[in-house]
Design a protein around this motif. Structure first.
Motif, PDB file in Angstrom:
ATOM      1  N   ARG A   1      -3.733 -34.117 -39.366  1.00  0.00           N
ATOM      2  CA  ARG A   1      -4.825 -34.555 -40.244  1.00  0.00           C
ATOM      3  C   ARG A   1      -4.768 -33.868 -41.593  1.00  0.00           C
ATOM      4  NH1 ARG A   1     -10.647 -33.556 -40.377  1.00  0.00           N
ATOM      5  NH2 ARG A   1     -10.328 -31.762 -39.019  1.00  0.00           N
TER       6      ARG A   1
ATOM      7  N   VAL B   1       0.661 -34.288 -44.187  1.00  0.00           N
ATOM      8  CA  VAL B   1       1.350 -35.541 -43.900  1.00  0.00           C
ATOM      9  C   VAL B   1       2.696 -35.552 -44.620  1.00  0.00           C
ATOM     10  CG1 VAL B   1       1.338 -38.032 -44.303  1.00  0.00           C
ATOM     11  CG2 VAL B   1      -0.711 -36.902 -43.425  1.00  0.00           C
TER      12      VAL B   1
ATOM     13  N   VAL C   1      -2.364 -44.483 -37.585  1.00  0.00           N
ATOM     14  CA  VAL C   1      -2.930 -43.192 -37.998  1.00  0.00           C
ATOM     15  C   VAL C   1      -3.991 -42.809 -36.973  1.00  0.00           C
ATOM     16  CG1 VAL C   1      -2.495 -43.569 -40.452  1.00  0.00           C
ATOM     17  CG2 VAL C   1      -4.657 -44.347 -39.460  1.00  0.00           C
TER      18      VAL C   1
ATOM     19  N   ARG D   1      -0.614 -45.281 -45.246  1.00  0.00           N
ATOM     20  CA  ARG D   1      -0.961 -44.474 -44.065  1.00  0.00           C
ATOM     21  C   ARG D   1      -1.502 -43.114 -44.481  1.00  0.00           C
ATOM     22  NH1 ARG D   1       4.670 -45.454 -40.736  1.00  0.00           N
ATOM     23  NH2 ARG D   1       4.266 -47.564 -39.953  1.00  0.00           N
TER      24      ARG D   1
ATOM     25  N   VAL E   1      -5.271 -41.215 -43.849  1.00  0.00           N
ATOM     26  CA  VAL E   1      -5.455 -39.899 -43.221  1.00  0.00           C
ATOM     27  C   VAL E   1      -6.217 -38.955 -44.146  1.00  0.00           C
ATOM     28  CG1 VAL E   1      -4.245 -37.874 -42.295  1.00  0.00           C
ATOM     29  CG2 VAL E   1      -3.379 -40.162 -41.806  1.00  0.00           C
TER      30      VAL E   1
END
Length: 566
Positions: free
Chosen positions: A424, A427, A447, A499, A503
């Motif tokens: 989280r 990334v 995700v 993506r 997140v």
């Protein structure tokens, strides 16, 4: 640190049952009921020779009533046998399928959480075989052979007890002739089969891995002129598998000697039994019981010999699967896969302290790395090929664990944080973004916490990618295959960026997102990156000078050297 050890090609068979038991434990009651039903069904079959023998004695004694009773008992046993065997087969198959399903689910779960370093060290074809073909073989064994194996075992035990009850002397003679000879055959088979079947399974895994290389690297092999080399290696691998299969068949031939043993034992039984009956020491019915029961015993032994080969193959596959599960146990994960929620700052500092890393013990990729990335910083990682840029990026995101030293986010070691928290906050968007089979919407939604279509559309809009999505045949619902899904490298990068936006990480690591892209797609990617950057830390593995010049801070890496830079 030692080189990552590959999965065992020929796992030890002795611990297979012990290692399988934990997966059976939750079904203990069902297993007991299934085994008890199977034992009862086997007893009905074993009782048939005794009833026939009693009927023969009643016939010779001209006892019509006794003969009718024997016929009625035989009919009842046939019906009861049919019902019990059917019930036992259903129960055993149900329990076995639950265990196979548990192993399949556990394999997927373990591989999903396995360290990237471990997965990269294994031939992908062998992993694929262990997690698909060998589980399928196990399921086939459970459905088809497991009930037979248990029935045969029951025959051997119960028939021996029955014969002892009728004539210990004739039983002793039968066993003295049959057991040593069949034991010698089985020992020879076991000695030949264990390495033969293990070698065949390993050779099959190698063939699968080599073939997968062709699928993954076909373009490179064709354009680089490596097809002939690959074909030669594939031929060597298939020849090796052929030789391994021949060796397995030779091992199976040994077990066919059991038929000679059975014929010799029957001849001795008829001679000794006839003599004892003539002497009046046993009845003719007893000889009939022995002839029928030993025929059943021999049939069970023959069936067992045929099942041994399949059992050996299944044991090898199960051992290889359990080896994979043991090697991917949660304790080996670079970040913790479970645990209580550990709050960290949404925009925290990322620190690398004294990190050393090596793929092979004698060659370090990173040595004594100390770096600090402040919240909101924009930093480039540059250096020649082999300097460890991508390796450092994977260490920063918790995909690799350092051999020594630590990587900390907001003051906490990544290895001490739950995996969900690490994913989280940090990334990584690799140079090659992978897709799953499904729509664009399905792929964008990969995700944590399923975002839903509205949230995905909002993220696409915020990144300025609405026009790109609308240009696709079905928009968000455009079907994509696995791999690249028919998209360009730049479009794959756009999916990775969406993506990341969903997140909302504190640290975003990019492996040169705009390298080697056409100008239009590169502009879309760079615009999306600028939008994403906001107040989060941006770390870019940079190759192009234009990218490096845009970054306020650059860290330069050299093979085996301590990073330097402004």
């Amino acid at each position: 640190m030692a080189e990552q050890e590959p999965l065992s090609a020929t796992p030890d068979q002795r611990g297979v049952l012990r290692r399988t038991w934990p997966h059976l434990r939750e079904h203990r009651r069902a297993v007991v009921v299934a085994l008890a039903t199977g034992a009862a069904a086997t007893l009905t079959t074993v009782a048939v020779p005794a009833v026939i023998g009693a009927g023969v004695d009643r016939l010779l004694a001209r006892d019509r009533t006794g003969l009718l009773v024997a016929v009625g008992a035989l009919t009842a046993l046939a019906l009861l046998r049919l019902l019990l065997f059917r019930r036992a087969e259903i129960l055993l198959t149900a329990v076995g399928e639950r265990v196979v399903r548990r192993l399949r689910d556990l394999t997927v779960e373990r591989l999903a959480r396995a360290p990237l370093r471990f997965l990269e060290a294994q031939p992908s074809g062998d992993l694929l075989r262990r997690t698909t073909t060998e589980i399928a073989d196990l399921a086939t064994f459970v459905r088809a052979q497991l009930p037979e194996v248990l029935a045969v075992a029951g025959y051997l035990v119960f028939t021996t007890v029955l014969l002892l009850c009728y004539s210990p002397l004739l039983t002793l003679v039968t066993l003295l002739v049959f057991v040593p000879a069949i034991g010698w055959v089985l020992r020879r088979f076991k000695k030949a089969a264990a390495p033969a079947f293990a070698a065949e399974a390993a050779a099959a895994g190698t063939v699968a891995a080599t073939y997968r290389e062709l699928v993954q690297s076909r373009e490179m092999l064709v354009t680089g002129g490596g097809v002939d080399f690959w074909r030669a290696r594939f031929r060597e691998d298939t020849d090796r598998r052929y030789r391994a299969a021949r060796r397995s068949q030779r091992a199976l031939f040994v077990i066919s000697l059991a038929r000679l043993v059975q014929g010799a034992t029957t001849a001795v039984l008829l001679l000794v039994g006839g003599w004892l009956a003539a002497e009046g020491r046993i009845s003719v019915g007893t000889v009939v019981v022995f002839v029928l029961a030993t025929r059943q015993l021999f049939d069970s032994a023959t069936q067992a010999s045929h099942l041994l080969g399949q059992l050996q193959l299944t044991a090898v596959g199960l051992a290889r699967l359990l080896d994979l599960l043991a090697r991917t146990a949660p304790r080996s994960s670079p970040v913790r896969s479970a645990g209580a929620a550990v709050p960290t700052a949404g925009r925290g500092v990322l620190e690398v302290a004294g990190v050393h890393y090596a793929y092979v013990s004698s060659t370090r990729v990173l040595s004594g790395v100390d770096l600090r990335f402040e919240a909101g910083e924009r930093v480039g990682l540059v250096g020649p090929t082999g300097a460890g840029k991508t390796t450092l990026a994977k260490l920063l995101t918790g995909l690799y664990a350092p051999d020594s030293g630590s990587v900390r986010y907001d003051g906490r070691d990544l290895r001490d944080l739950p995996a969900q928290e690490v994913r989280r906050r940090i990334v990584l968007i690799p140079q090659r973004v992978h897709l799953i089979r499904g729509t664009l919407l399905d792929n964008l939604g990969l995700v944590p916490e399923e975002p839903g279509e509205d949230r995905i559309r909002s993220a696409v809009h915020d990144l300025g990618l609405t026009a790109w999505v609308d240009s696709l045949p079905g928009g968000l619902h455009t079907p994509l295959g696995g791999g690249a899904g028919g998209l360009s490298a730049g479009e794959l990068q756009l999916i990775g960026l969406v993506r990341a936006a969903l997140v909302d990480p504190g640290v975003l690591v990019l492996d040169e997102a705009s390298a080697d892209l056409d100008p239009e797609t590169a502009l879309r990617v760079e615009t999306a990156i600028d939008t994403l950057r906001a107040d989060r830390t941006l770390i870019v593995v940079a190759h192009r000078e234009a990218t490096i010049d845009r970054l306020p801070r650059v860290v330069r890496l050299a093979p085996g050297a301590v990073p330097t830079g402004r």
